[in-house]
Design an enzyme around this catalytic site. Structure first.
Site, PDB file in Angstrom:
ATOM      1  N   ILE A   1       5.706   0.949  -4.054  1.00 15.80           N
ATOM      2  CA  ILE A   1       5.152   0.761  -5.400  1.00 15.80           C
ATOM      3  C   ILE A   1       6.056   1.439  -6.422  1.00 15.80           C
ATOM      4  O   ILE A   1       6.339   0.881  -7.482  1.00 15.80           O
ATOM      5  CB  ILE A   1       3.711   1.301  -5.480  1.00 15.80           C
TER       6      ILE A   1
ATOM      7  N   GLY B   1       0.794  -1.225   0.000  1.00 16.75           N
ATOM      8  CA  GLY B   1       0.000   0.000   0.000  1.00 16.75           C
ATOM      9  C   GLY B   1       0.823   1.271   0.000  1.00 16.75           C
ATOM     10  O   GLY B   1       0.320   2.342  -0.300  1.00 16.75           O
ATOM     11  N   GLU B   2       2.091   1.160   0.323  1.00 20.99           N
ATOM     12  CA  GLU B   2       2.948   2.337   0.444  1.00 20.99           C
ATOM     13  C   GLU B   2       3.435   2.796  -0.931  1.00 20.99           C
ATOM     14  O   GLU B   2       4.021   2.029  -1.687  1.00 20.99           O
ATOM     15  CB  GLU B   2       4.139   2.001   1.344  1.00 20.99           C
ATOM     16  N   ALA B   3       3.223   4.063  -1.240  1.00 19.91           N
ATOM     17  CA  ALA B   3       3.553   4.602  -2.565  1.00 19.91           C
ATOM     18  C   ALA B   3       5.036   4.479  -2.894  1.00 19.91           C
ATOM     19  O   ALA B   3       5.401   4.199  -4.036  1.00 19.91           O
ATOM     20  CB  ALA B   3       3.112   6.059  -2.662  1.00 19.91           C
TER      21      ALA B   3
END
Length: 196
Positions: free
Chosen positions: A55, A50-52
């Site tokens: 990603i 979930g962490e940008a």
């Protein structure tokens, strides 16, 4: 490791984690694959965290590998990165029920205006993401099992069976395609004698 744990590990900023992520990206053969198909294959190995920032590292590794093998139509690896990240954003937007104001084709095109891509290319990409979202097999299998446990009706059970069957067929076709590309030739069996 579950695919969620693997995604968290691969996205970590430590040097050893980045090295493993790069090796994973380099293990993929994207030659002959369109961007959507390549990203689907790559994201099938793990669950995006979930962490940008995590990603970002994953998309960067993917983009570098994809551009190295399929540079046609892209200015550089950064162009692949930007479009790939936009694809993930589009999928999130289209697939999350909580998002009520969905991204349109026009807004997806506008988001990627700097890439100088033909509208038809972006529209096809939009349609593929809308109809064939990136998903993990384990997510689909878990959802199907939960629905079956919940005692859904016979019509729904038939739909779930057909979905699972379709997944098996697609996976088999991908494996056969991958095998034929690696070996250089594919031999069709026309008799059971070949299989023995």
């Amino acid at each position: 490791f579950s695919k969620t744990q693997l995604g968290d590990y691969l996205g970590d900023h430590a040097d050893k984690n980045r090295a493993v992520l790069q090796e994973l990206a380099n293990s993929h053969e994207f030659v002959g694959m369109d961007l959507h198909g390549a990203m689907t294959a790559f994201l099938g190995d793990f669950r995006l965290p979930g962490e940008a920032q995590k990603i970002d590292r994953m998309v960067e590794a993917f983009a570098g590998r994809y551009y190295a093998q399929c540079p046609e139509g892209f200015a550089d690896a950064d162009a692949v990165y930007v479009l790939s990240f936009a694809m993930i954003m589009l999928q999130t937007d289209l697939q999350k029920p909580a998002v009520t104001n969905k991204m349109t084709k026009e807004s997806f095109r506008a988001m990627n205006r700097d890439g100088n891509y033909p509208e038809e290319f972006l529209d096809r990409l939009y349609d593929k993401i809308a109809t064939q979202p990136f998903s993990l097999g384990e997510d689909d299998e878990a959802r199907i099992k939960e629905e079956l446990k919940a005692g859904v009706g016979s019509v729904r059970k038939t739909e779930l069976f057909l979905q699972e069957f379709d997944t098996v067929v697609r996976n088999t076709e991908c494996l056969l395609d991958l095998k034929s590309r690696k070996s250089g030739e594919y031999i069709s069996a026309h008799s059971v004698d070949y299989v023995k």
